[in-house]
Design a protein around this motif. Structure first.
Motif, PDB file in Angstrom:
ATOM      1  N   VAL A 147      56.311  48.958  34.697  1.00 47.72           N
ATOM      2  CA  VAL A 147      55.218  48.000  34.891  1.00 47.72           C
ATOM      3  C   VAL A 147      55.671  46.578  34.563  1.00 47.72           C
ATOM      4  O   VAL A 147      55.335  45.625  35.278  1.00 47.72           O
ATOM      5  N   SER A 148      56.454  46.421  33.494  1.00 43.01           N
ATOM      6  CA  SER A 148      56.966  45.092  33.140  1.00 43.01           C
ATOM      7  C   SER A 148      57.841  44.517  34.259  1.00 43.01           C
ATOM      8  O   SER A 148      57.698  43.344  34.639  1.00 43.01           O
ATOM      9  N   SER A 149      58.733  45.356  34.798  1.00 46.05           N
ATOM     10  CA  SER A 149      59.604  44.909  35.887  1.00 46.05           C
ATOM     11  C   SER A 149      58.789  44.593  37.144  1.00 46.05           C
ATOM     12  O   SER A 149      59.090  43.636  37.868  1.00 46.05           O
ATOM     13  N   LEU A 150      57.754  45.390  37.385  1.00 42.61           N
ATOM     14  CA  LEU A 150      56.896  45.168  38.554  1.00 42.61           C
ATOM     15  C   LEU A 150      56.170  43.827  38.439  1.00 42.61           C
ATOM     16  O   LEU A 150      56.125  43.048  39.405  1.00 42.61           O
ATOM     17  N   GLU A 151      55.604  43.542  37.268  1.00 39.13           N
ATOM     18  CA  GLU A 151      54.894  42.270  37.073  1.00 39.13           C
ATOM     19  C   GLU A 151      55.818  41.077  37.312  1.00 39.13           C
ATOM     20  O   GLU A 151      55.438  40.099  37.966  1.00 39.13           O
ATOM     21  N   LYS A 152      57.035  41.162  36.800  1.00 39.31           N
ATOM     22  CA  LYS A 152      57.997  40.067  36.974  1.00 39.31           C
ATOM     23  C   LYS A 152      58.355  39.878  38.441  1.00 39.31           C
ATOM     24  O   LYS A 152      58.464  38.754  38.929  1.00 39.31           O
ATOM     25  N   GLU A 153      58.535  41.004  39.156  1.00 36.77           N
ATOM     26  CA  GLU A 153      58.908  40.921  40.560  1.00 36.77           C
ATOM     27  C   GLU A 153      57.763  40.373  41.415  1.00 36.77           C
ATOM     28  O   GLU A 153      57.988  39.602  42.357  1.00 36.77           O
ATOM     29  N   VAL A 154      56.536  40.755  41.068  1.00 33.98           N
ATOM     30  CA  VAL A 154      55.364  40.264  41.796  1.00 33.98           C
ATOM     31  C   VAL A 154      55.231  38.749  41.627  1.00 33.98           C
ATOM     32  O   VAL A 154      54.975  38.013  42.588  1.00 33.98           O
ATOM     33  N   LYS A 155      55.435  38.280  40.394  1.00 31.69           N
ATOM     34  CA  LYS A 155      55.362  36.830  40.133  1.00 31.69           C
ATOM     35  C   LYS A 155      56.503  36.099  40.834  1.00 31.69           C
ATOM     36  O   LYS A 155      56.314  35.020  41.395  1.00 31.69           O
ATOM     37  N   LYS A 156      57.688  36.697  40.800  1.00 33.62           N
ATOM     38  CA  LYS A 156      58.859  36.091  41.436  1.00 33.62           C
ATOM     39  C   LYS A 156      58.640  35.902  42.935  1.00 33.62           C
ATOM     40  O   LYS A 156      59.040  34.885  43.513  1.00 33.62           O
ATOM     41  N   ARG A 157      57.995  36.887  43.561  1.00 32.34           N
ATOM     42  CA  ARG A 157      57.752  36.827  45.002  1.00 32.34           C
ATOM     43  C   ARG A 157      56.500  36.028  45.354  1.00 32.34           C
ATOM     44  O   ARG A 157      56.235  35.770  46.526  1.00 32.34           O
ATOM     45  N   GLY A 158      55.725  35.688  44.333  1.00 35.01           N
ATOM     46  CA  GLY A 158      54.514  34.915  44.564  1.00 35.01           C
ATOM     47  C   GLY A 158      53.432  35.677  45.313  1.00 35.01           C
ATOM     48  O   GLY A 158      52.665  35.100  46.094  1.00 35.01           O
ATOM     49  N   LEU A 159      53.365  36.987  45.099  1.00 35.03           N
ATOM     50  CA  LEU A 159      52.389  37.812  45.816  1.00 35.03           C
ATOM     51  C   LEU A 159      50.975  37.588  45.296  1.00 35.03           C
ATOM     52  O   LEU A 159      50.763  37.419  44.093  1.00 35.03           O
ATOM     53  N   LYS A 160      50.010  37.605  46.211  1.00 33.39           N
ATOM     54  CA  LYS A 160      48.600  37.435  45.853  1.00 33.39           C
ATOM     55  C   LYS A 160      47.752  38.631  46.292  1.00 33.39           C
ATOM     56  O   LYS A 160      46.680  38.860  45.742  1.00 33.39           O
ATOM     57  N   ASP A 161      48.249  39.373  47.253  1.00 33.07           N
ATOM     58  CA  ASP A 161      47.498  40.503  47.807  1.00 33.07           C
ATOM     59  C   ASP A 161      47.980  41.806  47.145  1.00 33.07           C
ATOM     60  O   ASP A 161      49.151  42.171  47.258  1.00 33.07           O
ATOM     61  N   PRO A 162      47.075  42.527  46.440  1.00 36.39           N
ATOM     62  CA  PRO A 162      47.467  43.785  45.783  1.00 36.39           C
ATOM     63  C   PRO A 162      48.083  44.813  46.737  1.00 36.39           C
ATOM     64  O   PRO A 162      48.910  45.624  46.327  1.00 36.39           O
ATOM     65  N   LYS A 163      47.687  44.759  48.004  1.00 32.18           N
ATOM     66  CA  LYS A 163      48.189  45.741  48.975  1.00 32.18           C
ATOM     67  C   LYS A 163      49.695  45.606  49.203  1.00 32.18           C
ATOM     68  O   LYS A 163      50.352  46.536  49.686  1.00 32.18           O
ATOM     69  N   GLU A 164      50.268  44.452  48.876  1.00 38.50           N
ATOM     70  CA  GLU A 164      51.696  44.236  49.059  1.00 38.50           C
ATOM     71  C   GLU A 164      52.531  44.802  47.907  1.00 38.50           C
ATOM     72  O   GLU A 164      53.755  44.886  48.005  1.00 38.50           O
ATOM     73  N   ILE A 165      51.870  45.204  46.835  1.00 36.19           N
ATOM     74  CA  ILE A 165      52.593  45.602  45.623  1.00 36.19           C
ATOM     75  C   ILE A 165      53.197  46.998  45.747  1.00 36.19           C
ATOM     76  O   ILE A 165      54.225  47.301  45.128  1.00 36.19           O
ATOM     77  N   TYR A 166      52.586  47.850  46.547  1.00 34.05           N
ATOM     78  CA  TYR A 166      53.066  49.239  46.663  1.00 34.05           C
ATOM     79  C   TYR A 166      54.525  49.294  47.088  1.00 34.05           C
ATOM     80  O   TYR A 166      55.320  50.060  46.536  1.00 34.05           O
ATOM     81  N   GLU A 167      54.900  48.472  48.063  1.00 34.28           N
ATOM     82  CA  GLU A 167      56.284  48.454  48.524  1.00 34.28           C
ATOM     83  C   GLU A 167      57.222  47.886  47.467  1.00 34.28           C
ATOM     84  O   GLU A 167      58.376  48.300  47.351  1.00 34.28           O
ATOM     85  N   VAL A 168      56.733  46.940  46.669  1.00 31.03           N
ATOM     86  CA  VAL A 168      57.544  46.387  45.585  1.00 31.03           C
ATOM     87  C   VAL A 168      57.762  47.441  44.507  1.00 31.03           C
ATOM     88  O   VAL A 168      58.851  47.572  43.946  1.00 31.03           O
ATOM     89  N   LEU A 169      56.728  48.231  44.228  1.00 34.76           N
ATOM     90  CA  LEU A 169      56.839  49.309  43.243  1.00 34.76           C
ATOM     91  C   LEU A 169      57.904  50.313  43.678  1.00 34.76           C
ATOM     92  O   LEU A 169      58.668  50.825  42.849  1.00 34.76           O
ATOM     93  N   ARG A 170      57.981  50.601  44.959  1.00 42.96           N
ATOM     94  CA  ARG A 170      58.998  51.503  45.493  1.00 42.96           C
ATOM     95  C   ARG A 170      60.398  51.015  45.115  1.00 42.96           C
ATOM     96  O   ARG A 170      61.226  51.780  44.622  1.00 42.96           O
ATOM     97  N   LEU A 171      60.655  49.736  45.298  1.00 38.31           N
ATOM     98  CA  LEU A 171      61.971  49.161  44.994  1.00 38.31           C
ATOM     99  C   LEU A 171      62.245  49.157  43.495  1.00 38.31           C
ATOM    100  O   LEU A 171      63.362  49.442  43.052  1.00 38.31           O
ATOM    101  N   VAL A 172      61.219  48.832  42.723  1.00 36.70           N
ATOM    102  CA  VAL A 172      61.378  48.791  41.259  1.00 36.70           C
ATOM    103  C   VAL A 172      61.709  50.173  40.714  1.00 36.70           C
ATOM    104  O   VAL A 172      62.636  50.337  39.910  1.00 36.70           O
ATOM    105  N   MET A 173      60.993  51.197  41.172  1.00 36.46           N
ATOM    106  CA  MET A 173      61.214  52.547  40.662  1.00 36.46           C
ATOM    107  C   MET A 173      62.563  53.099  41.114  1.00 36.46           C
ATOM    108  O   MET A 173      63.236  53.796  40.355  1.00 36.46           O
ATOM    109  N   GLU A 174      62.960  52.776  42.322  1.00 35.46           N
ATOM    110  CA  GLU A 174      64.278  53.201  42.782  1.00 35.46           C
ATOM    111  C   GLU A 174      65.372  52.589  41.912  1.00 35.46           C
ATOM    112  O   GLU A 174      66.392  53.223  41.635  1.00 35.46           O
TER     113      GLU A 174
END
Length: 343
Positions: free
Chosen positions: A98-125
């Motif tokens: 979750v910590s890594s996900l939050e940092k990546e979301v902020k880094k990418r400047g995401l605003k739409d929660p629907k875009e986070i699922y794909e980021v979570l995939r990369l973080v968990m991998e």
């Protein structure tokens, strides 16, 4: 289906270029390449089907978190944490994800929660160990695979399937039935030996496991075998006895092969959750593990133990079990696994 179409189109382009350059008949070359592509795609589709419960259960719920939100807030991350813990990922690993996900979301400047699922995939991998995922089998020398694990996790069956795969790869394999505490384990290994057409060295129930290991390696060396696979007891009177027995076996292996380079693999039941992590910690104290086999992943809607192991023990997963057939013991590939459990 998009990924499959892209793969086929890429192969078609390669065929066309090869035909034009070398004047090769289209029919013959195209068939060979399409068969290879089709086999890989079918294996991936099969893995997705085998991991249906995990994908539709745990990861389906995670996707609902993001699709049901309008804004990215603390409440969304808290819901994600709760689901990750429930999936047997464990608290420590969950907090890191979750910590890594939050940092990546902020880094990418995401605003739409629907875009986070794909980021979570990369973080968990990124948290899965990708190095040394294959057995360290070297040509021209005797390779030893010591297999440990508690009773009921599919240890004996896993040994039989690995032996069968190595035999098909052209290796001469000998199995040592050092779980002398259970007559059923010896009988099962002998049956697998017949199916895989490999020799099984065994003694009567209650014999000294160390003697079986010694004799198995001696016979394998004399026959110039490529691989020895050693089964071990999964249950002794207490932890101290288990550690003592495994230490003795480890010493025999090192003495016989003249090297500390051998595989020490723990088989875990993927449905046992955090109990599997406790087993991993205990066995890692008894024998320095080089990797894991996680079985029965087709039977769980969670599957988070794979991430817990990677984080806690820092050792690679060599195989995953996703069914009963021989083909259902799969060499572990982090990207393929992630793609199969994420929709």
């Amino acid at each position: 289906m998009g990924i499959f179409k892209k793969l086929f189109r890429k192969k078609e382009t390669e065929v066309e270029e090869k035909v034009e350059k070398n004047n090769i008949p289209i029919e013959e070359d195209n068939i060979l390449i399409d068969e290879e592509s089709s086999k890989k795609i079918n294996l991936f589709k099969s893995l997705r089907e085998k991991l249906f419960r995990t994908r539709e259960g745990f990861f389906g719920k995670i996707k609902d978190i993001f699709s049901g939100k309008d804004v990215i807030d603390d409440g969304m991350y808290e819901e994600l944490e709760e689901l990750l813990v429930q999936s047997d990922i464990g608290m420590d690993m969950t907090m890191k994800i979750v910590s890594s996900l939050e940092k990546e979301v902020k880094k990418r400047g995401l605003k739409d929660p629907k875009e986070i699922y794909e980021v979570l995939r990369l973080v968990m991998e990124g948290f899965l160990i990708k190095e040394n995922n294959e057995l360290d089998i070297r040509d021209g020398e005797l390779n030893v695979i010591l297999v440990v694990g508690v009773n009921g996790v599919g240890k004996t069956t896993t040994i039989g399937k690995i032996a069968n795969q190595l035999k098909k790869e052209g290796k001469k394999v000998i199995i040592g039935a050092a779980d002398t505490f259970r007559a059923a384990a010896i009988e099962q290994l002998e049956e697998w030996g017949k199916r895989a057409e490999v020799e099984v060295i065994s003694k009567e129930q209650g014999s000294d496991p160390g003697a079986v290991v010694y004799e198995t390696i001696s016979i394998a060396a004399a026959q110039k075998a490529d691989v020895v696979i050693i089964d071990t007891a999964g249950r002794l009177h207490n932890k101290a006895n288990l550690m003592k027995e495994l230490e003795k076996i480890n010493n025999i292996i090192v003495k016989k092969i003249g090297s500390e380079r051998y595989e020490s693999i723990l088989v875990l039941d993927g449905t046992t959750g955090q109990n599997g992590l406790s087993q991993a910690e205990m066995f890692n104290e008894s024998t320095k593990l080089t990797g894991f086999v996680v079985t029965k992943l087709d039977g769980t809607a969670k599957g988070g133990i794979i991430f817990s192991i990677s984080e806690k023990i820092k050792k690679p997963i060599k195989y995953i079990g996703v069914g009963e057939s021989i083909e259902d013991l799969r060499k572990f590939n982090a990207k393929e696994y992630i793609n199969a459990i994420f929709d």
